[in-house]
Motif scaffolding. Structure first.
Motif, PDB file in Angstrom:
ATOM      1  N   PRO A   1     -14.704  -5.817  -5.335  1.00 27.61           N
ATOM      2  CA  PRO A   1     -13.782  -5.148  -4.405  1.00 27.61           C
ATOM      3  C   PRO A   1     -12.337  -5.382  -4.810  1.00 27.61           C
ATOM      4  N   LEU A   2     -11.548  -4.331  -4.736  1.00 23.30           N
ATOM      5  CA  LEU A   2     -10.159  -4.417  -5.191  1.00 23.30           C
ATOM      6  C   LEU A   2      -9.346  -5.368  -4.325  1.00 23.30           C
TER       7      LEU A   2
ATOM      8  N   PRO B   1      -3.552  -9.502   1.331  1.00 20.15           N
ATOM      9  CA  PRO B   1      -3.197 -10.923   1.320  1.00 20.15           C
ATOM     10  C   PRO B   1      -3.842 -11.712   0.185  1.00 20.15           C
ATOM     11  N   ALA B   2      -5.088 -11.402  -0.155  1.00 16.20           N
ATOM     12  CA  ALA B   2      -5.752 -12.125  -1.244  1.00 16.20           C
ATOM     13  C   ALA B   2      -5.046 -11.904  -2.567  1.00 16.20           C
ATOM     14  N   ILE B   3      -4.503 -10.705  -2.763  1.00 18.06           N
ATOM     15  CA  ILE B   3      -3.767 -10.412  -3.997  1.00 18.06           C
ATOM     16  C   ILE B   3      -2.467 -11.208  -4.026  1.00 18.06           C
TER      17      ILE B   3
ATOM     18  N   PRO C   1      -0.688   8.756  -5.015  1.00 14.53           N
ATOM     19  CA  PRO C   1      -1.650   8.759  -3.911  1.00 14.53           C
ATOM     20  C   PRO C   1      -2.131   7.356  -3.565  1.00 14.53           C
ATOM     21  N   LEU C   2      -2.560   7.185  -2.319  1.00 16.01           N
ATOM     22  CA  LEU C   2      -3.131   5.914  -1.889  1.00 16.01           C
ATOM     23  C   LEU C   2      -4.454   5.649  -2.607  1.00 16.01           C
ATOM     24  N   LEU C   3      -4.679   4.378  -2.939  1.00 13.21           N
ATOM     25  CA  LEU C   3      -5.994   3.970  -3.411  1.00 13.21           C
ATOM     26  C   LEU C   3      -6.957   4.043  -2.227  1.00 13.21           C
ATOM     27  N   PRO C   4      -7.968   4.890  -2.262  1.00  9.52           N
ATOM     28  CA  PRO C   4      -8.842   5.046  -1.091  1.00  9.52           C
ATOM     29  C   PRO C   4      -9.434   3.730  -0.607  1.00  9.52           C
ATOM     30  N   GLU C   5      -9.842   2.874  -1.527  1.00  9.51           N
ATOM     31  CA  GLU C   5     -10.487   1.622  -1.134  1.00  9.51           C
ATOM     32  C   GLU C   5      -9.548   0.677  -0.403  1.00  9.51           C
ATOM     33  N   LEU C   6      -8.240   0.769  -0.705  1.00  7.92           N
ATOM     34  CA  LEU C   6      -7.272  -0.125  -0.082  1.00  7.92           C
ATOM     35  C   LEU C   6      -6.506   0.541   1.054  1.00  7.92           C
ATOM     36  N   ALA C   7      -6.859   1.785   1.377  1.00  5.35           N
ATOM     37  CA  ALA C   7      -6.218   2.456   2.513  1.00  5.35           C
ATOM     38  C   ALA C   7      -6.755   1.854   3.804  1.00  5.35           C
ATOM     39  N   PRO C   8      -5.900   1.653   4.811  1.00  6.84           N
ATOM     40  CA  PRO C   8      -6.375   1.082   6.070  1.00  6.84           C
ATOM     41  C   PRO C   8      -7.343   2.016   6.775  1.00  6.84           C
ATOM     42  N   ALA C   9      -8.303   1.438   7.452  1.00 10.31           N
ATOM     43  CA  ALA C   9      -9.254   2.253   8.214  1.00 10.31           C
ATOM     44  C   ALA C   9      -8.534   2.941   9.357  1.00 10.31           C
TER      45      ALA C   9
ATOM     46  N   LEU D   1      -0.759 -11.273 -24.195  1.00 13.52           N
ATOM     47  CA  LEU D   1      -1.064 -11.257 -22.768  1.00 13.52           C
ATOM     48  C   LEU D   1      -2.538 -11.609 -22.559  1.00 13.52           C
ATOM     49  N   ARG D   2      -2.823 -12.259 -21.446  1.00 21.25           N
ATOM     50  CA  ARG D   2      -4.213 -12.527 -21.052  1.00 21.25           C
ATOM     51  C   ARG D   2      -4.482 -11.646 -19.835  1.00 21.25           C
ATOM     52  N   ILE D   3      -5.189 -10.546 -20.060  1.00 23.03           N
ATOM     53  CA  ILE D   3      -5.290  -9.491 -19.055  1.00 23.03           C
ATOM     54  C   ILE D   3      -6.686  -9.413 -18.472  1.00 23.03           C
ATOM     55  N   ASP D   4      -6.745  -9.401 -17.133  1.00 24.81           N
ATOM     56  CA  ASP D   4      -7.969  -9.100 -16.402  1.00 24.81           C
ATOM     57  C   ASP D   4      -7.820  -7.729 -15.762  1.00 24.81           C
ATOM     58  N   ALA D   5      -8.841  -6.884 -15.923  1.00 29.50           N
ATOM     59  CA  ALA D   5      -8.864  -5.556 -15.302  1.00 29.50           C
ATOM     60  C   ALA D   5      -9.927  -5.570 -14.213  1.00 29.50           C
ATOM     61  N   LEU D   6      -9.527  -5.272 -12.974  1.00 32.23           N
ATOM     62  CA  LEU D   6     -10.443  -5.263 -11.843  1.00 32.23           C
ATOM     63  C   LEU D   6     -10.709  -3.833 -11.398  1.00 32.23           C
ATOM     64  N   GLU D   7     -11.974  -3.445 -11.348  1.00 34.42           N
ATOM     65  CA  GLU D   7     -12.341  -2.105 -10.911  1.00 34.42           C
ATOM     66  C   GLU D   7     -13.667  -2.161 -10.168  1.00 34.42           C
ATOM     67  N   SER D   8     -13.745  -1.437  -9.052  1.00 32.13           N
ATOM     68  CA  SER D   8     -14.955  -1.413  -8.234  1.00 32.13           C
ATOM     69  C   SER D   8     -15.847  -0.216  -8.522  1.00 32.13           C
ATOM     70  N   ASP D   9     -15.314   0.808  -9.167  1.00 28.17           N
ATOM     71  CA  ASP D   9     -16.062   2.037  -9.430  1.00 28.17           C
ATOM     72  C   ASP D   9     -16.653   1.978 -10.838  1.00 28.17           C
ATOM     73  N   ALA D  10     -17.979   1.921 -10.926  1.00 25.97           N
ATOM     74  CA  ALA D  10     -18.628   1.745 -12.216  1.00 25.97           C
ATOM     75  C   ALA D  10     -18.390   2.920 -13.160  1.00 25.97           C
ATOM     76  N   THR D  11     -18.308   4.133 -12.623  1.00 26.82           N
ATOM     77  CA  THR D  11     -18.096   5.310 -13.469  1.00 26.82           C
ATOM     78  C   THR D  11     -16.727   5.266 -14.132  1.00 26.82           C
ATOM     79  N   LEU D  12     -15.693   4.942 -13.346  1.00 28.90           N
ATOM     80  CA  LEU D  12     -14.354   4.840 -13.911  1.00 28.90           C
ATOM     81  C   LEU D  12     -14.270   3.679 -14.885  1.00 28.90           C
ATOM     82  N   ALA D  13     -14.863   2.551 -14.518  1.00 27.17           N
ATOM     83  CA  ALA D  13     -14.795   1.369 -15.374  1.00 27.17           C
ATOM     84  C   ALA D  13     -15.461   1.611 -16.726  1.00 27.17           C
ATOM     85  N   ALA D  14     -16.513   2.409 -16.756  1.00 23.47           N
ATOM     86  CA  ALA D  14     -17.185   2.693 -18.023  1.00 23.47           C
ATOM     87  C   ALA D  14     -16.243   3.400 -18.984  1.00 23.47           C
ATOM     88  N   ILE D  15     -15.440   4.343 -18.460  1.00 21.43           N
ATOM     89  CA  ILE D  15     -14.450   5.022 -19.297  1.00 21.43           C
ATOM     90  C   ILE D  15     -13.391   4.023 -19.753  1.00 21.43           C
TER      91      ILE D  15
END
Length: 232
Positions: free
Chosen positions: A144-145, A169-171, A215-223, A112-126
């Protein structure tokens, strides 16, 4: 009189991992041997902050910083079974968090050729640290996710690790014409279900695979909608 200090033996993570597979994963109609083997091997405790590791093999989603969670093991396993990644596919994991889902995907299927997208640096470090040992071919991206990774699109498979009201839509636009998106979708007032979303000439078509309390992803939850009633 001074109370004696009780010392408990360290938790046997390896044994706990095998119990998780036998008691949580296999009974959940997960019968893809690739997933079973990957979950027996990948240490879920390393996808958690050190203070949370003793809870790694609990049968539930676990809280992470900034309103995020490490998704329940059986939901992750069933998502991967629905996704059914195949050798040579380009895969995007949106909201890769601390790396457990993306590491499992890499471990269950070579090539597989996998890209991992994450906006939170603390989580991404783990997540990066986990992948460095168990999935070194995964490419991590910060951003941004909702934007995805357009420079590497199209993707044969897109996984979203967390619930959304609707797929951004971008996804959708980054999914290959014959590709699929697998994500928990939680419509307003409805029930959260892991869904398969495929591109169509008119946008996309969605079919539910199984219900999942994610749970909803907070960043992708509608305002929140603005309402004059709040100021009445």
């Amino acid at each position: 009189m001074k109370q004696p200090v009780i010392e408990y033996p360290p938790l046997d993570y390896e044994a706990a991992r095998q119990r998780m597979v036998d008691a949580q994963i296999r009974p959940a109609q997960v019968n893809d041997p690739r997933i079973i083997a990957a979950m027996r091997r990948v240490p879920r405790e390393l996808a958690l902050p050190e203070s949370m590791r003793e809870f790694a093999y609990a049968d539930q989603s676990l809280p992470l910083p900034d309103g995020r969670v490490l998704t329940e093991p059986r939901v992750v396993a069933r998502m991967l079974q629905v996704a059914a990644p195949q050798e040579g596919e380009r895969v995007l994991v949106v909201g890769a968090g601390t790396g457990y889902l993306v590491t499992l995907a890499s471990a269950m299927q070579e090539g597989l050729r996998i890209d991992a997208l994450e906006s939170d640096a603390t989580l991404a470090a783990i997540g990066r640290a986990l992948c460095q040992t168990f999935a070194p071919d995964v490419s991590w991206h910060a951003g941004p996710l909702s934007a995805g990774v357009p420079g590497n699109a199209p993707y044969d498979l897109i996984l979203i690790d967390g619930a959304v009201r609707a797929i951004p839509p971008a996804i959708v636009s980054q999914c290959a014409p014959n590709g699929r998106i697998v994500a928990p979708v939680w419509p307003e007032g409805g029930v959260a279900s892991v869904c398969i979303v495929v591109p169509t000439a008119d946008g996309s078509a969605t079919s539910a695979a199984f219900d999942a309390n994610v749970p909803l992803l907070p960043e992708l939850a509608p305002a929140p909608a603005f309402s004059f009633d709040a100021y009445a």
